[in-house]
Design a protein around this motif. Structure first.
Motif, PDB file in Angstrom:
ATOM      1  N   SER A 380       0.858  -1.182   0.000  1.00  0.00           N
ATOM      2  CA  SER A 380       0.000   0.000   0.000  1.00  0.00           C
ATOM      3  C   SER A 380       0.898   1.236   0.000  1.00  0.00           C
ATOM      4  O   SER A 380       1.576   1.526   0.994  1.00  0.00           O
ATOM      5  CB  SER A 380      -0.913   0.004   1.226  1.00  0.00           C
ATOM      6  OG  SER A 380      -1.738   1.147   1.227  1.00  0.00           O
ATOM      7  N   THR A 410      -2.547   4.064  -2.946  1.00  0.00           N
ATOM      8  CA  THR A 410      -3.673   4.587  -2.179  1.00  0.00           C
ATOM      9  C   THR A 410      -3.920   6.067  -2.472  1.00  0.00           C
ATOM     10  O   THR A 410      -5.076   6.509  -2.590  1.00  0.00           O
ATOM     11  CB  THR A 410      -3.400   4.400  -0.675  1.00  0.00           C
ATOM     12  OG1 THR A 410      -3.098   3.028  -0.421  1.00  0.00           O
ATOM     13  CG2 THR A 410      -4.618   4.806   0.148  1.00  0.00           C
ATOM     14  N   ARG A 446      -6.342   5.824   5.636  1.00  0.00           N
ATOM     15  CA  ARG A 446      -6.272   4.483   5.048  1.00  0.00           C
ATOM     16  C   ARG A 446      -4.849   3.965   5.185  1.00  0.00           C
ATOM     17  O   ARG A 446      -3.898   4.734   5.353  1.00  0.00           O
ATOM     18  CB  ARG A 446      -6.681   4.525   3.576  1.00  0.00           C
ATOM     19  CG  ARG A 446      -8.130   5.015   3.371  1.00  0.00           C
ATOM     20  CD  ARG A 446      -8.380   5.402   1.932  1.00  0.00           C
ATOM     21  NE  ARG A 446      -8.207   4.284   1.018  1.00  0.00           N
ATOM     22  CZ  ARG A 446      -8.236   4.386  -0.313  1.00  0.00           C
ATOM     23  NH1 ARG A 446      -8.412   5.590  -0.862  1.00  0.00           N
ATOM     24  NH2 ARG A 446      -8.084   3.320  -1.072  1.00  0.00           N
TER      25      ARG A 446
END
Length: 620
Positions: A380, A410, A446
């Motif tokens: 990520s 992301t 996130r």
């Protein structure tokens, strides 16, 4: 930094002459037959001729040529041509050698013809060279000359490639030479190619040619295998060949800051050439310098290399702007161009003759993406970069490669920060360590394993510092990834404690390596000063290219060979083109409190395992 504007008169040219010519066996010594090797053995020397001959024997070829050209004798005409040949000025050499009359004494006439053959060989006019050698091997004035001409004739036939054979076949005016070109080609061809070549020979050779010999060729071609393997086999170069290498380095006054750049590169390449010459008794490299930053511009430098030196390849220029201007001319003349510092992403776009040693922005982005996904095992990722900069190209390449490897991007912020006063306050909250530090109505946290800061140029330090200040304020602990700009940021103790930080870099100089210590000693002996990073770079680039040339022998193979060589470990950088036209060898450094270090995967994973163990103990 660089080569002084009085370049030709400085000791550097004298050193070049000594190192690249005094060891040269070269064709110029082959061309000195019997009495002409010592002209005083055959005729009385004038004082002017003796002075010119001393210059010739001391490798001061251009000055020798000037003095010889002022003497109105056939011997002086011959040695004017021989001097220009030894200096690598083949057109000038031919101009004087062709003036030697056919009525000249046999040894002088044939020596001129032999040197003309060498000029044509060095200029890659193989058909004309073979014609002259064929004449001399059959009708030369002495047995020694006939043997040398015959030996070189055979070596050239073995050396030239299929493409060069075709040119030589149509260039030659002698049926016997054309026949030999065809005959010597068969071991490289399959049946269809062999039969086609025989058909061309039948149409081109005169009817006086022995028809039985042509029939033998046809039968031989018919017996060739239907297929040949694709393995490239490099034929040895003829003994005495001189490889001509161009150096397109700008000249600076010694007081200018750029002086050491060109000067270091020059000496580094020079030392690599000297090593090649020591390793190869019968094959030598000659370096030719031209300043690409003259009033006529970089294109003039390429023209000089092509026409006056028959350069096999060119090292230089330094930077992308001059390289842009030289690249198209290099393509036109089909001369490989290797700029050591240029890193523009579109320099070699659709140009098969440009090879970039300094990795481009795209290569840097790809390298960091592979590092993050494959070695750090992150899936990520996020990116921040400045619009319309090389960093934006780096960011896009990072994104594409990371996604290709299965990671998720992301966040991807590509903004014109300059137009908004370098305000980064709306991008950094996405990476906060906790929701308590952000406006949750605007931002949603996130998972982000690492943030790639792809900034370049003058504004890069400002943007990196502003972003990292905000990350510290929001207690972020995201891993920071970057390029070489990251190494120039002053990292506080708090940043070291909070962030893992990594960046890409081309250079890696280990002063403890024996090869580096030896280079420093040799460099000091040559120049009297310590080598700078550009001297190491010049040596690495020169060594890579000269070792490639040593392998392929024929410079026509360089375009393919440069991109297909295995990884080369240099003194300060690694080089591996991996069948591309841009070197993709980049190192990953980790920023640590005690100083930046090359990334150590094993140490990193052990450290992370210990951190995870401590975290679990605290949670329990």
């Amino acid at each position: 930094m660089g080569i002084n504007k009085t370049f030709e008169s400085r000791p550097i040219m004298r050193i070049l002459s000594i190192l690249t010519f005094i060891f040269i066996f070269s064709f110029s010594s082959i061309a000195a037959h019997d009495g002409l090797k010592n002209p005083s053995a055959t005729y009385q020397l004038s004082s002017d001729f003796q002075r010119a001959l001393e210059l010739y024997e001391n490798s001061d070829f251009l000055e020798a040529a000037r003095l010889f050209s002022e003497i109105q004798t056939v011997e002086a005409q011959l040695f004017t041509g021989k001097s220009y040949f030894a200096a690598g000025h083949y057109l000038m050499a031919k101009n004087f050698l062709q003036r030697v009359p056919s009525s000249a004494p046999d040894e002088i006439r044939d020596d001129a013809l032999f040197t003309l053959a060498l000029c044509d060989f060095q200029a890659k006019n193989f058909g004309a060279s073979l014609d002259l050698l064929h004449r001399l091997k059959n009708n030369g004035y002495s047995e020694n000359l006939r043997e040398e001409a015959g030996s070189l004739y055979t070596q050239i036939l073995d050396y030239i490639t299929t493409e060069q054979r075709k040119s030589a076949f149509y260039q030659s005016r002698l049926d016997n030479v054309r026949f030999d070109i065809v005959e010597s080609s068969f071991r490289r061809l399959n049946r269809a190619e062999g039969l086609a070549l025989v058909s061309a020979a039948e149409r081109s050779l005169l009817v006086s040619r022995d028809s039985l010999a042509l029939e033998d060729l046809r039968n031989w071609a018919d017996s060739l295998p239907d297929e040949r393997d694709d393995v490239v086999r490099y034929a040895p170069a003829p003994e005495g060949i001189m490889y001509n290498v161009g150096l397109a380095l700008p000249e600076f006054d010694i007081t200018e800051p750029e002086y050491a750049v060109s000067q270091g590169l020059y000496y580094g390449v020079l030392m690599a050439a000297e090593e090649f010459n020591r390793r190869n008794d019968n094959r030598k490299i000659s370096l030719h310098h031209h300043n690409p930053d003259t009033e006529l511009g970089p294109q003039k430098a390429v023209t000089e290399f092509a026409w006056n030196h028959n350069a096999d390849f060119i090292i230089g220029p330094l930077f992308s702007q001059s390289a842009y201007e030289m690249a198209e001319m290099a393509k036109r003349y089909q001369i490989p161009l290797i700029p050591p510092l240029a890193n523009s992403d579109d320099l070699n776009f659709h140009n098969p003759y440009v090879f970039q040693i300094n990795p481009t922005s795209e290569k840097r982005g790809i390298a960091m993406a592979r590092f993050a996904v494959r070695q750090l095992r992150m899936d990520s990722l996020a990116v921040i970069s400045e619009l319309n900069t090389p960093g934006a190209i780096e960011a896009q390449a990072f994104r594409q490669e990371a996604e290709r490897l299965g990671a998720t991007i992301t966040h991807f912020f590509l903004r014109d920060f300059a137009s908004r006063g370098y305000d980064v306050s709306d991008v950094t909250p996405w990476f906060a360590g906790s929701e308590q530090f952000i406006d949750t109505t605007r931002y949603e946290l996130r998972k982000v394993d690492a943030l790639y800061l792809a900034f370049t140029g003058d504004a890069a330090p400002t943007l990196i510092n502003l972003i990292m200040n905000n990350l510290e304020a929001t207690r972020s602990n995201v891993t920071i990834l970057g390029n070489q700009e990251l190494q120039n940021i002053d990292m506080s103790a708090q940043r070291h404690r909070r962030f893992d930080m990594f960046y890409t870099e081309v250079f890696d100089l280990n002063m403890e390596r024996d090869e580096v210590k030896l280079f420093i000693e040799d460099y000091q002996n040559l120049t009297g000063i310590e080598p700078n990073m550009f001297a190491y770079l010049g040596y690495d680039v020169g060594t890579y290219l000269f070792q490639t040339l040593e392998k392929v022998q024929n410079p026509i193979h360089m375009k393919r060979a440069i991109i297909s060589q295995p990884r080369h470990r240099g003194l300060i950088m690694d080089i591996h083109f991996n069948r591309d036209h841009v070197n993709d060898m980049l190192k990953i450094y980790e920023i640590k409190p005690g100083g930046d270090e090359l990334f150590n995967l094993r140490e990193y994973r052990e450290r992370k395992a210990e951190e995870e163990e401590r975290r679990q103990r605290r949670s329990n």
